[in-house]
Design a protein around this motif. Structure first.
Motif, PDB file in Angstrom:
ATOM      1  N   ARG A   8      -8.479 -65.605  60.566  1.00  0.00           N
ATOM      2  CA  ARG A   8      -7.572 -66.741  60.373  1.00  0.00           C
ATOM      3  C   ARG A   8      -6.596 -66.457  59.236  1.00  0.00           C
ATOM      4  O   ARG A   8      -5.407 -66.770  59.330  1.00  0.00           O
ATOM      5  CB  ARG A   8      -8.370 -68.008  60.081  1.00  0.00           C
ATOM      6  CG  ARG A   8      -9.206 -68.476  61.248  1.00  0.00           C
ATOM      7  CD  ARG A   8      -9.867 -69.812  60.965  1.00  0.00           C
ATOM      8  NE  ARG A   8     -10.830 -70.130  61.999  1.00  0.00           N
ATOM      9  CZ  ARG A   8     -10.527 -70.644  63.182  1.00  0.00           C
ATOM     10  NH1 ARG A   8      -9.264 -70.890  63.470  1.00  0.00           N
ATOM     11  NH2 ARG A   8     -11.461 -70.905  64.070  1.00  0.00           N
ATOM     12  N   GLU A   9      -7.090 -65.890  58.153  1.00  0.00           N
ATOM     13  CA  GLU A   9      -6.221 -65.565  57.020  1.00  0.00           C
ATOM     14  C   GLU A   9      -5.168 -64.543  57.429  1.00  0.00           C
ATOM     15  O   GLU A   9      -3.987 -64.674  57.089  1.00  0.00           O
ATOM     16  CB  GLU A   9      -7.061 -65.028  55.861  1.00  0.00           C
ATOM     17  CG  GLU A   9      -7.973 -66.065  55.244  1.00  0.00           C
ATOM     18  CD  GLU A   9      -8.924 -65.463  54.223  1.00  0.00           C
ATOM     19  OE1 GLU A   9      -8.902 -64.225  54.043  1.00  0.00           O
ATOM     20  OE2 GLU A   9      -9.685 -66.233  53.591  1.00  0.00           O
ATOM     21  N   ALA A  10      -5.596 -63.518  58.167  1.00  0.00           N
ATOM     22  CA  ALA A  10      -4.661 -62.474  58.592  1.00  0.00           C
ATOM     23  C   ALA A  10      -3.634 -63.030  59.570  1.00  0.00           C
ATOM     24  O   ALA A  10      -2.457 -62.648  59.522  1.00  0.00           O
ATOM     25  CB  ALA A  10      -5.420 -61.306  59.212  1.00  0.00           C
ATOM     26  N   LEU A  11      -4.055 -63.918  60.470  1.00  0.00           N
ATOM     27  CA  LEU A  11      -3.117 -64.509  61.419  1.00  0.00           C
ATOM     28  C   LEU A  11      -2.100 -65.364  60.679  1.00  0.00           C
ATOM     29  O   LEU A  11      -0.890 -65.302  60.981  1.00  0.00           O
ATOM     30  CB  LEU A  11      -3.853 -65.338  62.461  1.00  0.00           C
ATOM     31  CG  LEU A  11      -2.973 -66.007  63.525  1.00  0.00           C
ATOM     32  CD1 LEU A  11      -2.142 -64.970  64.275  1.00  0.00           C
ATOM     33  CD2 LEU A  11      -3.823 -66.822  64.494  1.00  0.00           C
ATOM     34  N   ALA A  12      -2.552 -66.159  59.717  1.00  0.00           N
ATOM     35  CA  ALA A  12      -1.629 -66.971  58.924  1.00  0.00           C
ATOM     36  C   ALA A  12      -0.635 -66.077  58.182  1.00  0.00           C
ATOM     37  O   ALA A  12       0.575 -66.370  58.140  1.00  0.00           O
ATOM     38  CB  ALA A  12      -2.401 -67.834  57.930  1.00  0.00           C
ATOM     39  N   ALA A  13      -1.122 -64.970  57.623  1.00  0.00           N
ATOM     40  CA  ALA A  13      -0.239 -64.048  56.913  1.00  0.00           C
ATOM     41  C   ALA A  13       0.758 -63.393  57.854  1.00  0.00           C
ATOM     42  O   ALA A  13       1.931 -63.199  57.507  1.00  0.00           O
ATOM     43  CB  ALA A  13      -1.075 -62.987  56.200  1.00  0.00           C
ATOM     44  N   ALA A  14       0.310 -63.046  59.068  1.00  0.00           N
ATOM     45  CA  ALA A  14       1.202 -62.423  60.050  1.00  0.00           C
ATOM     46  C   ALA A  14       2.300 -63.398  60.468  1.00  0.00           C
ATOM     47  O   ALA A  14       3.488 -63.035  60.521  1.00  0.00           O
ATOM     48  CB  ALA A  14       0.411 -61.959  61.259  1.00  0.00           C
ATOM     49  N   ILE A  15       1.929 -64.652  60.762  1.00  0.00           N
ATOM     50  CA  ILE A  15       2.928 -65.646  61.161  1.00  0.00           C
ATOM     51  C   ILE A  15       3.921 -65.873  60.027  1.00  0.00           C
ATOM     52  O   ILE A  15       5.134 -66.015  60.258  1.00  0.00           O
ATOM     53  CB  ILE A  15       2.249 -66.964  61.583  1.00  0.00           C
ATOM     54  CG1 ILE A  15       1.381 -66.751  62.828  1.00  0.00           C
ATOM     55  CG2 ILE A  15       3.293 -68.050  61.856  1.00  0.00           C
ATOM     56  CD1 ILE A  15       0.551 -67.962  63.221  1.00  0.00           C
ATOM     57  N   ARG A  16       3.423 -65.890  58.810  1.00  0.00           N
ATOM     58  CA  ARG A  16       4.307 -66.053  57.646  1.00  0.00           C
ATOM     59  C   ARG A  16       5.317 -64.913  57.560  1.00  0.00           C
ATOM     60  O   ARG A  16       6.509 -65.129  57.332  1.00  0.00           O
ATOM     61  CB  ARG A  16       3.453 -66.123  56.380  1.00  0.00           C
ATOM     62  CG  ARG A  16       4.227 -66.370  55.090  1.00  0.00           C
ATOM     63  CD  ARG A  16       3.248 -66.585  53.945  1.00  0.00           C
ATOM     64  NE  ARG A  16       3.923 -66.861  52.684  1.00  0.00           N
ATOM     65  CZ  ARG A  16       4.257 -65.930  51.798  1.00  0.00           C
ATOM     66  NH1 ARG A  16       3.946 -64.656  52.017  1.00  0.00           N
ATOM     67  NH2 ARG A  16       4.870 -66.256  50.679  1.00  0.00           N
ATOM     68  N   LEU A  38       0.299 -72.230  58.601  1.00  0.00           N
ATOM     69  CA  LEU A  38      -1.008 -72.811  58.296  1.00  0.00           C
ATOM     70  C   LEU A  38      -1.727 -73.275  59.563  1.00  0.00           C
ATOM     71  O   LEU A  38      -2.868 -73.738  59.493  1.00  0.00           O
ATOM     72  CB  LEU A  38      -0.858 -73.988  57.328  1.00  0.00           C
ATOM     73  CG  LEU A  38      -0.428 -73.625  55.906  1.00  0.00           C
ATOM     74  CD1 LEU A  38      -0.259 -74.878  55.071  1.00  0.00           C
ATOM     75  CD2 LEU A  38      -1.443 -72.685  55.258  1.00  0.00           C
ATOM     76  N   ALA A  39      -1.098 -73.130  60.722  1.00  0.00           N
ATOM     77  CA  ALA A  39      -1.708 -73.564  61.989  1.00  0.00           C
ATOM     78  C   ALA A  39      -3.095 -72.968  62.227  1.00  0.00           C
ATOM     79  O   ALA A  39      -3.960 -73.647  62.801  1.00  0.00           O
ATOM     80  CB  ALA A  39      -0.782 -73.226  63.159  1.00  0.00           C
ATOM     81  N   PRO A  40      -3.399 -71.715  61.817  1.00  0.00           N
ATOM     82  CA  PRO A  40      -4.748 -71.188  62.051  1.00  0.00           C
ATOM     83  C   PRO A  40      -5.862 -71.977  61.369  1.00  0.00           C
ATOM     84  O   PRO A  40      -7.040 -71.781  61.699  1.00  0.00           O
ATOM     85  CB  PRO A  40      -4.666 -69.764  61.478  1.00  0.00           C
ATOM     86  CG  PRO A  40      -3.238 -69.383  61.670  1.00  0.00           C
ATOM     87  CD  PRO A  40      -2.475 -70.645  61.377  1.00  0.00           C
ATOM     88  N   ALA A  41      -5.530 -72.878  60.452  1.00  0.00           N
ATOM     89  CA  ALA A  41      -6.562 -73.742  59.864  1.00  0.00           C
ATOM     90  C   ALA A  41      -7.134 -74.691  60.905  1.00  0.00           C
ATOM     91  O   ALA A  41      -8.279 -75.137  60.793  1.00  0.00           O
ATOM     92  CB  ALA A  41      -5.983 -74.547  58.697  1.00  0.00           C
ATOM     93  N   TRP A  42      -6.344 -74.992  61.946  1.00  0.00           N
ATOM     94  CA  TRP A  42      -6.775 -75.930  62.982  1.00  0.00           C
ATOM     95  C   TRP A  42      -7.003 -75.268  64.338  1.00  0.00           C
ATOM     96  O   TRP A  42      -7.900 -75.669  65.064  1.00  0.00           O
ATOM     97  CB  TRP A  42      -5.727 -77.040  63.154  1.00  0.00           C
ATOM     98  CG  TRP A  42      -5.608 -77.964  61.990  1.00  0.00           C
ATOM     99  CD1 TRP A  42      -6.323 -79.105  61.757  1.00  0.00           C
ATOM    100  CD2 TRP A  42      -4.733 -77.812  60.872  1.00  0.00           C
ATOM    101  NE1 TRP A  42      -5.942 -79.677  60.573  1.00  0.00           N
ATOM    102  CE2 TRP A  42      -4.968 -78.900  59.997  1.00  0.00           C
ATOM    103  CE3 TRP A  42      -3.773 -76.861  60.505  1.00  0.00           C
ATOM    104  CZ2 TRP A  42      -4.262 -79.073  58.802  1.00  0.00           C
ATOM    105  CZ3 TRP A  42      -3.080 -77.027  59.318  1.00  0.00           C
ATOM    106  CH2 TRP A  42      -3.326 -78.122  58.479  1.00  0.00           C
ATOM    107  N   LEU A  43      -6.203 -74.277  64.672  1.00  0.00           N
ATOM    108  CA  LEU A  43      -6.285 -73.737  66.026  1.00  0.00           C
ATOM    109  C   LEU A  43      -7.328 -72.629  66.148  1.00  0.00           C
ATOM    110  O   LEU A  43      -7.672 -71.959  65.172  1.00  0.00           O
ATOM    111  CB  LEU A  43      -4.922 -73.225  66.498  1.00  0.00           C
ATOM    112  CG  LEU A  43      -4.280 -72.014  65.819  1.00  0.00           C
ATOM    113  CD1 LEU A  43      -4.796 -70.699  66.370  1.00  0.00           C
ATOM    114  CD2 LEU A  43      -2.757 -72.078  65.985  1.00  0.00           C
TER     115      LEU A  43
END
Length: 279
Positions: free
Chosen positions: A202-210, A183-188
Motif C-alpha cells: 500500500r505504501e509503495a502504491l501510494a508512492a507510485a501514484i504520487r 492516499l486512495a490505497p488507504a481505502w482500496l
C-alpha cells in the motif's frame, strides 16, 4: 463535505445528477447506480467537483470490499508515500526471467529486419534476462524509423482506454475523505498492492501514484480489485523516459500482456493507463 444533500447539490446538472448517495466505510460517501456506459463522464463529474467536495472520486464495482481506514493509518500512509521508493518494492518479473539462446525466437517480433535472431545472439551476453532482450528490441526501434513505423499498429490496442474494464452491470463512485488521490490505497484493495506484504504494498502504491501524478499528471479513475485505471495529462518522450515508465507500469501491473517495448511505445501516445495484477 460530509452532507449527502450538499454533495447531491454539487452534482446537479452533471452525469451524477439524481443518483443516490449513501455513507460508506472509512468516512467515504458512495454514489450508486452508475451505468457502465457512463463510467468516465460520471467520474469526470465527481473529479471536477473535488475543489468543492474535498473528496477524490474512484469508480468501483458495487461489491468491492473497501477498508475502514482510520485517521492514524491515513497519516502514516501520507508520510510513507513521500519517503518510500516504490521501485524497491515493485519490480517487473522480466528482470529475473532468464532467456536461453534457443528461446530467443519466442520473444523477437516479426517486424525486425534481416536475421534478428543472429543479430541478438551476437549482441547479447548469454544467458540473459528478458528485460535485456526487450531493451535490445527497443533500441533497434529507436535507431530504425522504418521498424518503428511497423511497430505502431501492434501497440494500438494499448493506447488510450481500449484496455479499460467496462464489463459490469453497475458501478459506483466512492468519494474518499481526502482530495489527495495518492492516499486512495488507504481505502482500496488492489491485489498488486495487498499481495506485497503488510503495509509495504500500500505504501509503495501510494508512492507510485504520487510520482505519476507529479510527473505525468496521472489521475486514478477506477479500482476494480485486480485492475486500476488512470487518465494521463502528459506523455513521456520516445526514449528512456518511455522505457522506464513502461517498466514501472509492468511492475505494478504484473499481469499486463504487452511486452515492455510495446508498452513503452504505447505510453508515448496514450492519455490513459490500464494496470492489471491478479492471483
Amino acid at each position: 463535505m460530509d452532507d449527502p444533500a450538499e454533495i447531491a447539490a454539487v452534482f446537479r446538472g452533471t452525469a451524477l445528477d439524481g443518483l443516490p448517495i449513501e455513507e460508506g466505510l472509512g468516512d467515504t460517501w458512495v454514489v450508486d447506480h452508475v451505468e457502465p456506459s457512463r463510467l468516465l463522464p460520471a467520474w469526470r463529474a465527481a473529479r471536477a467537483a473535488v475543489a468543492r467536495t474535498g473528496r477524490w472520486p474512484v469508480l468501483t464495482t458495487v461489491d468491492e470490499e473497501w477498508l475502514d481506514a482510520e485517521s492514524e493509518q491515513v497519516e502514516a500512509l501520507a508520510h510513507a508515500a513521500s519517503a518510500v521508493d516504490p521501485w524497491t518494492v515493485y519490480r517487473w518479473w522480466g528482470h529475473d526471467a532468464l532467456v536461453r539462446p534457443d528461446e530467443l525466437k519466442l520473444w523477437l517480433p516479426g517486424i525486425l529486419d534481416g536475421d534478428a535472431t543472429e543479430q541478438a545472439l551476437r549482441s547479447l551476453r548469454w544467458p540473459t534476462s528478458l528485460v535485456a532482450v526487450e531493451r535490445w528490441i527497443w533500441e533497434l526501434l529507436l535507431a530504425n524509423p522504418a521498424i518503428l513505423e511497423r511497430a505502431r499498429p501492434r501497440v494500438e490496442p494499448y493506447v488510450g482506454t481500449r484496455q479499460w474494464f467496462t464489463n459490469l452491470d453497475e458501478a459506483q463512485v466512492v468519494l474518499l475523505p481526502t482530495a489527495t488521490q495518492w492516499l486512495a490505497p488507504a481505502w482500496l484493495n488492489y491485489f498488486g498492492a495487498t499481495g506485497k506484504g503488510a503495509g509495504a504494498g500500500r505504501e509503495a502504491l501510494a508512492a507510485a501514484i504520487r510520482q505519476w501524478e507529479q510527473r505525468w499528471g496521472a489521475e486514478l479513475v477506477a479500482s476494480w480489485g485486480t485492475m486500476l485505471q488512470f487518465t494521463v495529462a502528459r506523455q513521456p518522450s520516445l526514449g528512456d523516459q518511455a522505457w522506464q515508465l513502461a517498466l514501472q507500469l509492468l511492475a505494478v501491473g504484473g499481469s499486463l500482456q504487452p511486452q515492455s517495448w510495446e508498452l513503452a511505445l504505447a505510453v508515448t501516445r496514450s492519455d490513459a493507463w490500464f494496470l492489471h495484477d491478479r492471483p
